[in-house]
Design a protein around this motif. Structure first.
Motif, mmCIF file in Angstrom:
data_model
loop_
_atom_site.group_PDB
_atom_site.id
_atom_site.type_symbol
_atom_site.label_atom_id
_atom_site.label_comp_id
_atom_site.label_asym_id
_atom_site.label_seq_id
_atom_site.Cartn_x
_atom_site.Cartn_y
_atom_site.Cartn_z
ATOM 1 N N CYS A 94 0.833 -1.193 0.000
ATOM 2 C CA CYS A 94 0.000 0.000 0.000
ATOM 3 C C CYS A 94 0.875 1.253 0.000
ATOM 4 C CB CYS A 94 -0.908 -0.009 1.231
ATOM 5 S SG CYS A 94 -1.900 1.490 1.422
ATOM 6 N N TYR B 230 0.023 4.035 1.120
ATOM 7 C CA TYR B 230 -0.284 4.808 2.332
ATOM 8 C C TYR B 230 0.325 4.178 3.580
ATOM 9 C CZ TYR B 230 -3.683 7.405 -0.428
ATOM 10 O OH TYR B 230 -4.274 8.193 -1.370
ATOM 11 N N SER C 282 -0.709 -6.356 0.308
ATOM 12 C CA SER C 282 -2.054 -6.764 -0.091
ATOM 13 C C SER C 282 -1.947 -7.624 -1.341
ATOM 14 C CB SER C 282 -2.934 -5.551 -0.387
ATOM 15 O OG SER C 282 -3.205 -4.811 0.776
ATOM 16 N N ASP D 294 -8.697 -0.224 -3.368
ATOM 17 C CA ASP D 294 -8.575 0.171 -1.975
ATOM 18 C C ASP D 294 -7.717 -0.833 -1.212
ATOM 19 O OD1 ASP D 294 -10.212 2.327 -2.455
ATOM 20 O OD2 ASP D 294 -12.002 1.394 -1.613
ATOM 21 N N CYS D 295 -6.879 -0.302 -0.306
ATOM 22 C CA CYS D 295 -6.046 -1.153 0.547
ATOM 23 C C CYS D 295 -6.941 -2.004 1.423
ATOM 24 C CB CYS D 295 -5.129 -0.273 1.400
ATOM 25 S SG CYS D 295 -4.155 -1.201 2.611
ATOM 26 N N ASN E 81 -5.404 3.134 -3.780
ATOM 27 C CA ASN E 81 -4.098 3.033 -4.418
ATOM 28 C C ASN E 81 -4.276 2.924 -5.926
ATOM 29 O OD1 ASN E 81 -1.731 2.178 -2.315
ATOM 30 N ND2 ASN E 81 -3.741 1.519 -1.588
ATOM 31 N N THR F 294 2.811 1.177 -7.062
ATOM 32 C CA THR F 294 1.636 1.836 -6.495
ATOM 33 C C THR F 294 1.927 3.297 -6.224
ATOM 34 O OG1 THR F 294 2.248 1.306 -4.224
ATOM 35 C CG2 THR F 294 0.821 -0.260 -5.355
#
Length: 62
Positions: free
Chosen positions: A9, A11, A16, A33-34, A41, A58
């Motif tokens: 991710c 963030y 993932s 989405d993470c 992402n 990413t």
């Protein structure tokens, strides 16, 4: 053909897993989405035509 690949991710840095659809081409980009922090992402997917190796970069969605 579909397969899975891991990415980190943009963030929170947590790993993932995403599904890769080989029929969508050797270069793809989409938002996912993470699974941990739920932030969006942008995934840039590249598939090597010869080896079918998958590389994912990413970045945060702005």
């Amino acid at each position: 053909m579909q397969s899975t690949a891991k990415y980190h991710c943009a963030y929170c840095g947590e790993p993932s897993t995403t599904f890769i659809d080989f029929s969508a081409g050797i270069q793809q980009s989409y938002v996912e989405d993470c699974q941990v922090c739920c932030q969006p992402n942008i995934l840039y997917v590249r598939i090597d035509e010869d080896t079918l190796d998958i590389e994912i970069d990413t970045e945060p969605e702005s």
